[in-house]
Design an enzyme around this catalytic site. Structure first.
Site, PDB file in Angstrom:
ATOM      1  NE  ARG A   1      23.775 -73.381 -56.934  1.00 57.27           N
ATOM      2  CZ  ARG A   1      25.002 -73.320 -56.907  1.00 57.27           C
ATOM      3  NH1 ARG A   1      25.960 -73.949 -56.219  1.00 57.27           N
ATOM      4  NH2 ARG A   1      25.573 -72.347 -57.693  1.00 57.27           N
TER       5      ARG A   1
ATOM      6  CG  ASN B   1      24.422 -79.488 -65.219  1.00 56.41           C
ATOM      7  OD1 ASN B   1      23.509 -79.022 -65.885  1.00 56.41           O
ATOM      8  ND2 ASN B   1      24.704 -79.000 -63.972  1.00 56.41           N
TER       9      ASN B   1
ATOM     10  CB  SER C   1      21.573 -71.508 -73.467  1.00 52.45           C
ATOM     11  OG  SER C   1      20.560 -70.498 -73.372  1.00 52.45           O
TER      12      SER C   1
ATOM     13  CE1 TYR D   1      24.682 -69.485 -69.858  1.00 47.39           C
ATOM     14  CE2 TYR D   1      22.860 -68.669 -71.248  1.00 47.39           C
ATOM     15  CZ  TYR D   1      23.504 -69.805 -70.604  1.00 47.39           C
ATOM     16  OH  TYR D   1      22.748 -70.771 -70.184  1.00 47.39           O
TER      17      TYR D   1
ATOM     18  CB  ALA E   1      29.284 -65.426 -77.583  1.00 49.05           C
TER      19      ALA E   1
END
Length: 243
Positions: A16, A89, A143, A154, A156
């Site tokens: 998705r 991904n 990110s 997240y 780190a």
């Protein structure tokens, strides 16, 4: 611009969201695609869609937080085909903690396993073949999140992935094997949530552009939102001008 027709791409987290968009785009460009999800049933319809585009496809399944599963995925893929383009991904993001001190060690470990260790295991499996064949593309999803200590685990884990990617630059620069980073931005997906700034359709050109670059530069960061609404051809021109 690279022609990816007949090459094999592996997309993790393809059931998705962004992963699904990447897989379909690569198929439309003529690449064969391996799609990964936790369960094979999660990508049954996607495999059918990809094959309907006239290319080959199959699915692999496994939990990316489990090293044994990741190694099994790599072995299963290598037993069937080479991988020319790897899209790391898939990612996880623990819930935000308003009091960052409440974030548990288990959350850090889980996040690092999926966001850092799984990509590194897959890179270790497929990069040597790319080097031997003299061509390959690895795109790691990162990110731009910052100044949010409530998302430390997240952020780190993505920071560690960034460092690993850039460290490979010294080894790969000047070859025709590249490893780059792509930041989708805050996207309305299961991970990003309903309040995110951008729809998933905005990211495709920016998330795939590094697979099509022919300038042999590696270790770069591409912000997908900088390419929103652009054709692939225009995105390639813009990306190749980026240092």
């Amino acid at each position: 611009m690279n022609d990816v027709k007949g090459k094999w791409a592996l997309v993790t987290g393809a059931s998705r969201g962004i992963g699904r968009e990447i897989a379909l785009f690569m198929a439309q460009a003529g690449a064969n695609v391996v799609v990964q999800s936790r369960q094979l049933t999660g990508t049954t319809d996607l495999v059918a869609q990809i094959k309907a585009l006239g290319v080959d496809a199959y699915a692999v399944a496994g939990e990316l937080s489990e090293e044994a599963d990741v190694l099994k995925i790599a072995d299963e893929v290598l037993a069937k085909t080479q991988i020319d383009i790897l899209f790391n991904n898939a990612g996880v993001q623990p819930k935000a903690h308003e009091d960052w001190s409440e974030m548990g060690t288990d959350e850090f470990i889980w996040t690092y396993k999926v966001n850092l260790m799984a990509p590194m295991i897959l890179i270790g499996a497929f990069l040597p073949g790319m080097i031997e064949r003299g061509w390959g593309r690895i795109i790691n999803t990162t990110s731009g999140i910052k100044n949010q200590p409530e998302q430390t685990a997240y952020a780190a884990s993505k920071g560690a992935l960034d460092k690993a990617t850039k460290d490979f630059a010294k080894k790969l620069n000047g070859t025709d094997v590249t490893m780059n980073l792509a930041d989708p931005g805050w996207i309305r997906t299961d991970l990003g949530g309903a309040n995110a700034h951008h729809g998933v359709e905005t990211v495709t050109s920016g998330m795939v552009v590094a697979a099509f670059l022919d300038d042999k530069k590696t270790g770069r960061w591409f912000s997908a939102q900088d390419f929103a609404g652009m054709t692939l051809e225009d995105a390639v021109v813009k990306a190749e001008a980026q240092e």
